[in-house]
Design a protein around this motif. Sequence first.
Motif, PDB file in Angstrom:
ATOM      1  N   ALA A  22       0.836  -1.203   0.000  1.00  6.33           N
ATOM      2  CA  ALA A  22       0.000   0.000   0.000  1.00  6.33           C
ATOM      3  C   ALA A  22       0.871   1.253   0.000  1.00  6.33           C
ATOM      4  O   ALA A  22       0.615   2.207  -0.744  1.00  6.33           O
ATOM      5  CB  ALA A  22      -0.939  -0.003   1.214  1.00  6.33           C
ATOM      6  N   ALA A  23       1.917   1.257   0.825  1.00  2.49           N
ATOM      7  CA  ALA A  23       2.815   2.408   0.872  1.00  2.49           C
ATOM      8  C   ALA A  23       3.493   2.616  -0.477  1.00  2.49           C
ATOM      9  O   ALA A  23       3.635   3.756  -0.946  1.00  2.49           O
ATOM     10  CB  ALA A  23       3.857   2.229   1.980  1.00  2.49           C
ATOM     11  N   LEU A  28       4.459   5.682  -5.335  1.00  6.33           N
ATOM     12  CA  LEU A  28       4.525   5.772  -6.788  1.00  6.33           C
ATOM     13  C   LEU A  28       3.531   6.796  -7.322  1.00  6.33           C
ATOM     14  O   LEU A  28       3.840   7.534  -8.266  1.00  6.33           O
ATOM     15  CB  LEU A  28       4.265   4.402  -7.419  1.00  6.33           C
ATOM     16  CG  LEU A  28       5.430   3.427  -7.372  1.00  6.33           C
ATOM     17  CD1 LEU A  28       4.989   2.038  -7.828  1.00  6.33           C
ATOM     18  CD2 LEU A  28       6.584   3.922  -8.222  1.00  6.33           C
ATOM     19  N   ALA A  29       2.359   6.863  -6.721  1.00 11.39           N
ATOM     20  CA  ALA A  29       1.369   7.863  -7.151  1.00 11.39           C
ATOM     21  C   ALA A  29       1.926   9.271  -6.945  1.00 11.39           C
ATOM     22  O   ALA A  29       1.786  10.138  -7.825  1.00 11.39           O
ATOM     23  CB  ALA A  29       0.066   7.686  -6.378  1.00 11.39           C
ATOM     24  N   GLU A  30       2.574   9.512  -5.832  1.00 11.68           N
ATOM     25  CA  GLU A  30       3.168  10.827  -5.572  1.00 11.68           C
ATOM     26  C   GLU A  30       4.312  11.095  -6.550  1.00 11.68           C
ATOM     27  O   GLU A  30       4.461  12.208  -7.059  1.00 11.68           O
ATOM     28  CB  GLU A  30       3.656  10.923  -4.130  1.00 11.68           C
ATOM     29  CG  GLU A  30       4.327  12.235  -3.785  1.00 11.68           C
ATOM     30  CD  GLU A  30       3.434  13.473  -3.908  1.00 11.68           C
ATOM     31  OE1 GLU A  30       3.981  14.594  -3.841  1.00 11.68           O
ATOM     32  OE2 GLU A  30       2.209  13.341  -4.066  1.00 11.68           O
ATOM     33  N   ARG A  31       5.110  10.075  -6.831  1.00 11.11           N
ATOM     34  CA  ARG A  31       6.211  10.243  -7.778  1.00 11.11           C
ATOM     35  C   ARG A  31       5.662  10.640  -9.146  1.00 11.11           C
ATOM     36  O   ARG A  31       6.173  11.543  -9.797  1.00 11.11           O
ATOM     37  CB  ARG A  31       7.019   8.946  -7.883  1.00 11.11           C
ATOM     38  CG  ARG A  31       8.309   9.133  -8.680  1.00 11.11           C
ATOM     39  CD  ARG A  31       9.029   7.820  -8.882  1.00 11.11           C
ATOM     40  NE  ARG A  31      10.411   7.977  -9.256  1.00 11.11           N
ATOM     41  CZ  ARG A  31      10.829   8.436 -10.425  1.00 11.11           C
ATOM     42  NH1 ARG A  31       9.959   8.827 -11.323  1.00 11.11           N
ATOM     43  NH2 ARG A  31      12.116   8.528 -10.688  1.00 11.11           N
ATOM     44  N   THR A  35       6.255  13.952 -11.401  1.00 13.28           N
ATOM     45  CA  THR A  35       6.811  13.885 -12.750  1.00 13.28           C
ATOM     46  C   THR A  35       5.825  14.411 -13.785  1.00 13.28           C
ATOM     47  O   THR A  35       6.246  14.907 -14.833  1.00 13.28           O
ATOM     48  CB  THR A  35       7.265  12.452 -13.120  1.00 13.28           C
ATOM     49  OG1 THR A  35       6.165  11.561 -13.012  1.00 13.28           O
ATOM     50  CG2 THR A  35       8.405  12.002 -12.237  1.00 13.28           C
ATOM     51  N   LYS A  36       4.535  14.347 -13.482  1.00 15.04           N
ATOM     52  CA  LYS A  36       3.548  14.953 -14.387  1.00 15.04           C
ATOM     53  C   LYS A  36       3.749  16.468 -14.427  1.00 15.04           C
ATOM     54  O   LYS A  36       3.701  17.081 -15.499  1.00 15.04           O
ATOM     55  CB  LYS A  36       2.135  14.609 -13.915  1.00 15.04           C
ATOM     56  CG  LYS A  36       1.045  15.134 -14.815  1.00 15.04           C
ATOM     57  CD  LYS A  36      -0.318  14.683 -14.320  1.00 15.04           C
ATOM     58  CE  LYS A  36      -1.419  15.197 -15.216  1.00 15.04           C
ATOM     59  NZ  LYS A  36      -2.745  14.789 -14.735  1.00 15.04           N
ATOM     60  N   GLU A  37       4.006  17.061 -13.287  1.00 14.04           N
ATOM     61  CA  GLU A  37       4.266  18.501 -13.236  1.00 14.04           C
ATOM     62  C   GLU A  37       5.551  18.845 -13.999  1.00 14.04           C
ATOM     63  O   GLU A  37       5.617  19.862 -14.685  1.00 14.04           O
ATOM     64  CB  GLU A  37       4.346  18.986 -11.790  1.00 14.04           C
ATOM     65  CG  GLU A  37       3.029  18.889 -11.035  1.00 14.04           C
ATOM     66  CD  GLU A  37       1.900  19.667 -11.675  1.00 14.04           C
ATOM     67  OE1 GLU A  37       2.140  20.793 -12.164  1.00 14.04           O
ATOM     68  OE2 GLU A  37       0.775  19.143 -11.709  1.00 14.04           O
ATOM     69  N   VAL A  38       6.563  17.975 -13.873  1.00 19.15           N
ATOM     70  CA  VAL A  38       7.790  18.164 -14.648  1.00 19.15           C
ATOM     71  C   VAL A  38       7.454  18.109 -16.138  1.00 19.15           C
ATOM     72  O   VAL A  38       7.946  18.916 -16.934  1.00 19.15           O
ATOM     73  CB  VAL A  38       8.854  17.105 -14.276  1.00 19.15           C
ATOM     74  CG1 VAL A  38      10.009  17.099 -15.268  1.00 19.15           C
ATOM     75  CG2 VAL A  38       9.367  17.330 -12.864  1.00 19.15           C
ATOM     76  N   GLY A  39       6.601  17.180 -16.519  1.00 17.78           N
ATOM     77  CA  GLY A  39       6.188  17.060 -17.919  1.00 17.78           C
ATOM     78  C   GLY A  39       5.512  18.313 -18.423  1.00 17.78           C
ATOM     79  O   GLY A  39       5.743  18.749 -19.562  1.00 17.78           O
ATOM     80  N   LYS A  85      10.723   4.823 -18.222  1.00 20.58           N
ATOM     81  CA  LYS A  85      10.026   4.678 -19.511  1.00 20.58           C
ATOM     82  C   LYS A  85       8.595   5.196 -19.419  1.00 20.58           C
ATOM     83  O   LYS A  85       8.098   5.852 -20.341  1.00 20.58           O
ATOM     84  CB  LYS A  85      10.048   3.223 -19.969  1.00 20.58           C
ATOM     85  CG  LYS A  85      11.400   2.777 -20.471  1.00 20.58           C
ATOM     86  CD  LYS A  85      11.400   1.308 -20.839  1.00 20.58           C
ATOM     87  CE  LYS A  85      12.815   0.859 -21.167  1.00 20.58           C
ATOM     88  NZ  LYS A  85      12.928  -0.565 -21.348  1.00 20.58           N
ATOM     89  N   GLU A  86       7.930   4.904 -18.317  1.00 17.56           N
ATOM     90  CA  GLU A  86       6.561   5.397 -18.130  1.00 17.56           C
ATOM     91  C   GLU A  86       6.534   6.922 -18.017  1.00 17.56           C
ATOM     92  O   GLU A  86       5.661   7.582 -18.567  1.00 17.56           O
ATOM     93  CB  GLU A  86       5.925   4.765 -16.894  1.00 17.56           C
ATOM     94  CG  GLU A  86       5.476   3.345 -17.112  1.00 17.56           C
ATOM     95  CD  GLU A  86       4.432   3.239 -18.211  1.00 17.56           C
ATOM     96  OE1 GLU A  86       3.347   3.836 -18.088  1.00 17.56           O
ATOM     97  OE2 GLU A  86       4.709   2.543 -19.209  1.00 17.56           O
ATOM     98  N   VAL A  87       7.503   7.481 -17.294  1.00 15.66           N
ATOM     99  CA  VAL A  87       7.581   8.937 -17.145  1.00 15.66           C
ATOM    100  C   VAL A  87       7.796   9.582 -18.510  1.00 15.66           C
ATOM    101  O   VAL A  87       7.105  10.548 -18.868  1.00 15.66           O
ATOM    102  CB  VAL A  87       8.700   9.336 -16.155  1.00 15.66           C
ATOM    103  CG1 VAL A  87       9.000  10.819 -16.227  1.00 15.66           C
ATOM    104  CG2 VAL A  87       8.319   8.930 -14.742  1.00 15.66           C
TER     105      VAL A  87
END
Length: 105
Positions: A22-23, A28-31, A35-39, A85-87
Amino acid sequence: MVDPEVKARLASYRQSIDNIDAALVYMLAERFRCTKEVGFLKAQYDLPPADPAREEYQIERLRHLAKEAHLDPDFAEKFLNFVIKEVIRHHEAIAAEHGGTKETA
């Protein structure tokens, strides 16, 4: 029949594993949120979706951390490569949505 003490220990380990899973999901959701904001920034300023120097640094750092934690560094690298790769895929999608053009604020 399995000893009740063994069953209790097994249940305790499984509960810990469930908590760790769960953690991991939340981390990963926070990461990916970050990274979405970086995108978005990369798309806004027409920066490339991939950053090989950053990726190399991350992999070296993760391999070092894995060794310190007695985790197989090859496994850790494979996991991070999947995440990278996902990022990059998400950054490419964000850039495509924004036309890949530079915006000025």
